[in-house]
Design a protein around this motif. Structure first.
Motif, PDB file in Angstrom:
ATOM      1  N   ALA A  76       0.843  -1.201   0.000  1.00 17.73           N
ATOM      2  CA  ALA A  76       0.000   0.000   0.000  1.00 17.73           C
ATOM      3  C   ALA A  76       0.875   1.248   0.000  1.00 17.73           C
ATOM      4  CB  ALA A  76      -0.923  -0.003   1.206  1.00 17.73           C
ATOM      5  N   PHE A  77       1.965   1.216   0.764  1.00 21.60           N
ATOM      6  CA  PHE A  77       2.867   2.353   0.793  1.00 21.60           C
ATOM      7  C   PHE A  77       3.563   2.542  -0.554  1.00 21.60           C
ATOM      8  CE2 PHE A  77       6.909   4.462   1.823  1.00 21.60           C
ATOM      9  CZ  PHE A  77       6.405   5.607   2.404  1.00 21.60           C
ATOM     10  N   LYS A  78       3.993   1.426  -1.167  1.00 20.46           N
ATOM     11  CA  LYS A  78       4.630   1.521  -2.491  1.00 20.46           C
ATOM     12  C   LYS A  78       3.667   2.113  -3.508  1.00 20.46           C
ATOM     13  CE  LYS A  78       7.490  -1.520  -4.177  1.00 20.46           C
ATOM     14  NZ  LYS A  78       8.105  -2.773  -4.645  1.00 20.46           N
ATOM     15  N   LEU A  79       2.409   1.684  -3.448  1.00 15.41           N
ATOM     16  CA  LEU A  79       1.410   2.208  -4.373  1.00 15.41           C
ATOM     17  C   LEU A  79       1.191   3.697  -4.147  1.00 15.41           C
ATOM     18  CD1 LEU A  79      -0.578   1.473  -6.614  1.00 15.41           C
ATOM     19  CD2 LEU A  79      -2.257   0.970  -4.834  1.00 15.41           C
ATOM     20  N   LYS A  80       1.150   4.109  -2.887  1.00 15.42           N
ATOM     21  CA  LYS A  80       0.982   5.522  -2.566  1.00 15.42           C
ATOM     22  C   LYS A  80       2.154   6.344  -3.107  1.00 15.42           C
ATOM     23  CE  LYS A  80       0.479   8.622   1.363  1.00 15.42           C
ATOM     24  NZ  LYS A  80       0.460   8.725   2.823  1.00 15.42           N
ATOM     25  N   VAL A  81       3.375   5.838  -2.902  1.00 14.40           N
ATOM     26  CA  VAL A  81       4.568   6.537  -3.393  1.00 14.40           C
ATOM     27  C   VAL A  81       4.550   6.616  -4.910  1.00 14.40           C
ATOM     28  CG1 VAL A  81       7.082   6.345  -3.612  1.00 14.40           C
ATOM     29  CG2 VAL A  81       5.993   6.012  -1.394  1.00 14.40           C
ATOM     30  N   VAL A  86       3.978   9.566  -9.896  1.00 15.02           N
ATOM     31  CA  VAL A  86       3.367   9.708 -11.219  1.00 15.02           C
ATOM     32  C   VAL A  86       2.636  11.036 -11.320  1.00 15.02           C
ATOM     33  CG1 VAL A  86       1.570   8.795 -12.734  1.00 15.02           C
ATOM     34  CG2 VAL A  86       3.210   7.251 -11.678  1.00 15.02           C
ATOM     35  N   SER A  87       1.895  11.389 -10.276  1.00 12.88           N
ATOM     36  CA  SER A  87       1.171  12.666 -10.341  1.00 12.88           C
ATOM     37  C   SER A  87       2.154  13.833 -10.351  1.00 12.88           C
ATOM     38  CB  SER A  87       0.191  12.794  -9.180  1.00 12.88           C
ATOM     39  OG  SER A  87       0.880  12.905  -7.962  1.00 12.88           O
ATOM     40  N   GLY A  88       3.266  13.722  -9.662  1.00 11.57           N
ATOM     41  CA  GLY A  88       4.287  14.772  -9.668  1.00 11.57           C
ATOM     42  C   GLY A  88       4.933  14.909 -11.027  1.00 11.57           C
ATOM     43  N   THR A  90       3.533  14.173 -13.950  1.00 12.86           N
ATOM     44  CA  THR A  90       2.591  14.726 -14.928  1.00 12.86           C
ATOM     45  C   THR A  90       2.398  16.211 -14.690  1.00 12.86           C
ATOM     46  OG1 THR A  90       0.734  14.060 -13.542  1.00 12.86           O
ATOM     47  CG2 THR A  90       1.363  12.574 -15.319  1.00 12.86           C
ATOM     48  N   GLU A  91       2.521  16.666 -13.445  1.00 13.07           N
ATOM     49  CA  GLU A  91       2.410  18.091 -13.175  1.00 13.07           C
ATOM     50  C   GLU A  91       3.593  18.854 -13.748  1.00 13.07           C
ATOM     51  OE1 GLU A  91       1.940  18.650  -9.014  1.00 13.07           O
ATOM     52  OE2 GLU A  91      -0.021  17.687  -8.960  1.00 13.07           O
ATOM     53  N   GLU A  92       4.757  18.218 -13.728  1.00 10.24           N
ATOM     54  CA  GLU A  92       5.943  18.863 -14.263  1.00 10.24           C
ATOM     55  C   GLU A  92       5.842  18.998 -15.772  1.00 10.24           C
ATOM     56  OE1 GLU A  92       9.281  16.587 -12.954  1.00 10.24           O
ATOM     57  OE2 GLU A  92       8.868  16.958 -10.843  1.00 10.24           O
ATOM     58  N   GLY A  93       5.036  18.135 -16.358  1.00 11.65           N
ATOM     59  CA  GLY A  93       4.820  18.223 -17.797  1.00 11.65           C
ATOM     60  C   GLY A  93       5.838  17.442 -18.580  1.00 11.65           C
ATOM     61  N   GLY A  94       5.733  17.568 -19.861  1.00 12.04           N
ATOM     62  CA  GLY A  94       6.662  16.878 -20.738  1.00 12.04           C
ATOM     63  C   GLY A  94       6.160  15.508 -21.113  1.00 12.04           C
ATOM     64  N   GLY A 101       6.402   7.788 -16.599  1.00 15.12           N
ATOM     65  CA  GLY A 101       5.507   7.557 -15.460  1.00 15.12           C
ATOM     66  C   GLY A 101       4.518   6.435 -15.750  1.00 15.12           C
ATOM     67  N   ARG A 102       3.955   6.432 -16.961  1.00 12.77           N
ATOM     68  CA  ARG A 102       3.024   5.354 -17.339  1.00 12.77           C
ATOM     69  C   ARG A 102       3.738   4.011 -17.353  1.00 12.77           C
ATOM     70  NH1 ARG A 102       1.051   7.557 -22.588  1.00 12.77           N
ATOM     71  NH2 ARG A 102       0.863   9.672 -21.893  1.00 12.77           N
ATOM     72  N   ARG A 103       4.966   3.997 -17.848  1.00 15.09           N
ATOM     73  CA  ARG A 103       5.730   2.754 -17.897  1.00 15.09           C
ATOM     74  C   ARG A 103       5.991   2.228 -16.485  1.00 15.09           C
ATOM     75  NH1 ARG A 103      10.545   0.914 -17.183  1.00 15.09           N
ATOM     76  NH2 ARG A 103      11.541   2.886 -16.779  1.00 15.09           N
ATOM     77  N   ARG A 104       6.384   3.098 -15.581  1.00 13.03           N
ATOM     78  CA  ARG A 104       6.625   2.694 -14.194  1.00 13.03           C
ATOM     79  C   ARG A 104       5.347   2.164 -13.537  1.00 13.03           C
ATOM     80  NH1 ARG A 104      10.197   7.460 -11.468  1.00 13.03           N
ATOM     81  NH2 ARG A 104      12.092   7.171 -12.693  1.00 13.03           N
TER      82      ARG A 104
END
Length: 112
Positions: A76-81, A86-88, A90-94, A101-104
């Motif tokens: 659960a912690f790994k999923l949260k991280v 991933v959300s971080g 996508t916010e940075e863009g590019g 991020g999708r691959r990870r």
């Protein structure tokens, strides 16, 4: 009362002679009750063996349950991280960061 005693005595005599049979198998009451007692004793023996196994394996099973609970916490912690990561990204863009991020995320989800 004398009548019921006489009937009981007659039944006992018939059974003793082997003429008073019951059920599909043609058993006497004695045979019927002895077979039922034997069945219950066998069942009781199996249950005692099962109880013994449960008592012997209780500590091991409890330890395993604790390990699984800890594993769930870790996952659960790994999923949260991962979600935060991933959300971080996508916010940075590019586009490159987004693909990475999708691959990870896919790699992690296949591990679960």
């Amino acid at each position: 009362m004398i009548n019921s005693t006489k009937i009981t005595l007659d039944r006992a005599r018939l059974e003793e002679q082997g003429k008073n049979r019951i059920g599909d198998a043609g058993q006497s009451y004695r045979e019927l009750y002895q077979s039922r007692i034997q069945q219950q004793e066998n069942l009781s023996k199996k249950l005692r063996e099962t109880q013994k196994l449960v008592k012997e394996n209780h500590d091991v099973n409890l330890e395993q349950a604790n390990m699984f609970r800890d594993l769930r916490k870790i996952l659960a912690f790994k999923l949260k991280v991962l979600r935060t990561e991933v959300s971080g990204e996508t916010e940075e863009g590019g586009e490159k960061d987004n693909r990475e991020g999708r691959r990870r995320r896919q790699m992690f989800l296949t591990m679960i």
